[in-house]
Design a protein around this motif. Structure first.
Motif, PDB file in Angstrom:
ATOM      1  N   HIS A   1     105.461  62.524  11.617  1.00 17.71           N
ATOM      2  CA  HIS A   1     105.264  62.858  13.616  1.00 17.71           C
ATOM      3  C   HIS A   1     103.831  62.421  13.933  1.00 17.71           C
ATOM      4  O   HIS A   1     103.903  61.070  14.659  1.00 17.71           O
ATOM      5  N   LEU A   2     102.673  62.781  13.171  1.00 21.77           N
ATOM      6  CA  LEU A   2     101.050  62.276  13.355  1.00 21.77           C
ATOM      7  C   LEU A   2     101.143  61.049  13.194  1.00 21.77           C
ATOM      8  O   LEU A   2      99.941  60.634  13.794  1.00 21.77           O
ATOM      9  N   GLU A   3     101.212  60.560  11.998  1.00 25.06           N
ATOM     10  CA  GLU A   3     101.529  58.827  11.935  1.00 25.06           C
ATOM     11  C   GLU A   3     101.998  58.198  13.101  1.00 25.06           C
ATOM     12  O   GLU A   3     101.795  56.993  13.149  1.00 25.06           O
ATOM     13  N   ASP A   4     102.690  58.990  12.860  1.00 20.00           N
ATOM     14  CA  ASP A   4     103.269  57.799  14.619  1.00 20.00           C
ATOM     15  C   ASP A   4     102.476  58.034  15.941  1.00 20.00           C
ATOM     16  O   ASP A   4     102.804  57.017  16.875  1.00 20.00           O
ATOM     17  N   LYS A   5     101.732  59.175  15.740  1.00 21.23           N
ATOM     18  CA  LYS A   5     100.988  59.087  17.005  1.00 21.23           C
ATOM     19  C   LYS A   5      99.486  58.271  16.467  1.00 21.23           C
ATOM     20  O   LYS A   5      98.021  58.438  17.340  1.00 21.23           O
ATOM     21  N   CYS A   6      99.096  57.644  16.220  1.00 20.66           N
ATOM     22  CA  CYS A   6      98.214  57.085  15.133  1.00 20.66           C
ATOM     23  C   CYS A   6      97.372  58.181  14.604  1.00 20.66           C
ATOM     24  O   CYS A   6      95.584  58.075  15.129  1.00 20.66           O
ATOM     25  N   PHE A   7      97.978  59.177  14.064  1.00 20.69           N
ATOM     26  CA  PHE A   7      96.418  60.188  13.306  1.00 20.69           C
ATOM     27  C   PHE A   7      96.986  60.129  12.055  1.00 20.69           C
ATOM     28  O   PHE A   7      98.031  60.228  11.269  1.00 20.69           O
TER      29      PHE A   7
ATOM     30  N   GLU B   1      92.262  66.835  18.843  1.00 21.04           N
ATOM     31  CA  GLU B   1      93.183  65.867  18.722  1.00 21.04           C
ATOM     32  C   GLU B   1      94.265  66.484  18.307  1.00 21.04           C
ATOM     33  O   GLU B   1      95.520  66.856  18.941  1.00 21.04           O
TER      34      GLU B   1
ATOM     35  N   GLU C   1      97.873  68.359  19.739  1.00 23.18           N
ATOM     36  CA  GLU C   1      99.198  67.506  19.459  1.00 23.18           C
ATOM     37  C   GLU C   1     100.334  68.289  18.719  1.00 23.18           C
ATOM     38  O   GLU C   1     101.657  68.326  19.340  1.00 23.18           O
TER      39      GLU C   1
ATOM     40  N   MET D   1     104.172  70.212  20.504  1.00 21.26           N
ATOM     41  CA  MET D   1     105.452  69.603  19.940  1.00 21.26           C
ATOM     42  C   MET D   1     106.355  70.518  20.260  1.00 21.26           C
ATOM     43  O   MET D   1     106.100  72.044  20.061  1.00 21.26           O
TER      44      MET D   1
ATOM     45  N   SER E   1      89.431  56.948  20.190  1.00 20.25           N
ATOM     46  CA  SER E   1      90.725  57.569  20.698  1.00 20.25           C
ATOM     47  C   SER E   1      91.178  56.348  20.403  1.00 20.25           C
ATOM     48  O   SER E   1      90.942  54.890  20.488  1.00 20.25           O
TER      49      SER E   1
END
Length: 210
Positions: free
Chosen positions: A19-25, A47, A51, A55, A94
């Motif tokens: 999920h975090l990778e989908d948000k570029c984290f 950040e 996030e 959720m 960011s």
């Protein structure tokens, strides 16, 4: 790296990582004797924490909130204006700031072609379809190329997942190795934008010669 979440269920931590990778984290999973921990870079800890707390899905694990406020980021460890300082500042950017940086860079190059359009077609005809194309096309192409260079450099950990899939044995990266990878990604971003600028200048000079 700072621990932001822990759970006794590995699948839950893996789903949160995705999920975090989908948000570029970028994040890493660390397995202990009792739990699975999710680690993130100190620069994006706040950040990521926001996030996760925002959720809608209920998590059975524990969110690790640092009670001590972060007064300074890692870049402050280095002398201001030094190479290491610039590297840390870059990796503190960011996604919206990356877009803004790419937009400004593309506008600067686009303005050069806009000036050429004014000289070639005069002011009245510059705003015609052909005149606007001389600005719009270089601007859009520069924007695309700039993001193509910036995103893989800034989020190198996310893009390196594909390489890790084909790696038989992966070793734990230490802090020095991570710093070298950050520096290398930063240098690639600079070189990429220099090449884009050189290409734009070449096309601009070629257009003036015609």
């Amino acid at each position: 790296m700072k621990k932001v979440f822990e759970s006794k269920y590995g699948t839950e931590v893996e789903e949160l990582k995705k999920h975090l990778e989908d948000k570029c984290f970028e994040s890493q999973i660390h397995e202990t004797f009792e739990n699975f921990e999710l680690l993130v870079d100190e620069n994006i800890y706040d950040e990521v924490l926001t996030e996760i707390k925002g959720m809608k899905k209920k998590l059975s694990g524990s969110v690790i909130a640092d009670k001590k406020p972060v007064t300074e980021n890692r870049s402050n460890q280095y002398e201001k204006g030094s190479f290491d300082y610039l590297v840390e500042e870059f990796f503190h950017l960011s996604f919206p700031k990356l877009l803004l940086l790419s937009l400004i860079y593309s506008l600067v190059i686009g303005i050069g072609f806009a000036i050429y359009a004014v000289c070639k077609f005069c002011v009245e005809k510059t705003f015609s379809a052909k005149g606007l194309l001389l600005f719009a096309f270089p601007f859009c192409m520069t924007m695309i190329l700039s993001l193509f260079v910036l995103l893989p450099a800034r989020y190198y950990s996310v893009f390196s997942i594909v390489d890790e899939i084909f790696t038989i044995c992966s070793t734990k990266r230490d802090d020095d190795s991570e710093e070298r990878q950050k520096s290398f990604a930063f240098i690639k971003a600079i070189i990429g934008h220099i090449l884009i600028l050189c290409g734009a200048i070449y096309i601009f000079c070629d257009a003036l010669a015609q």
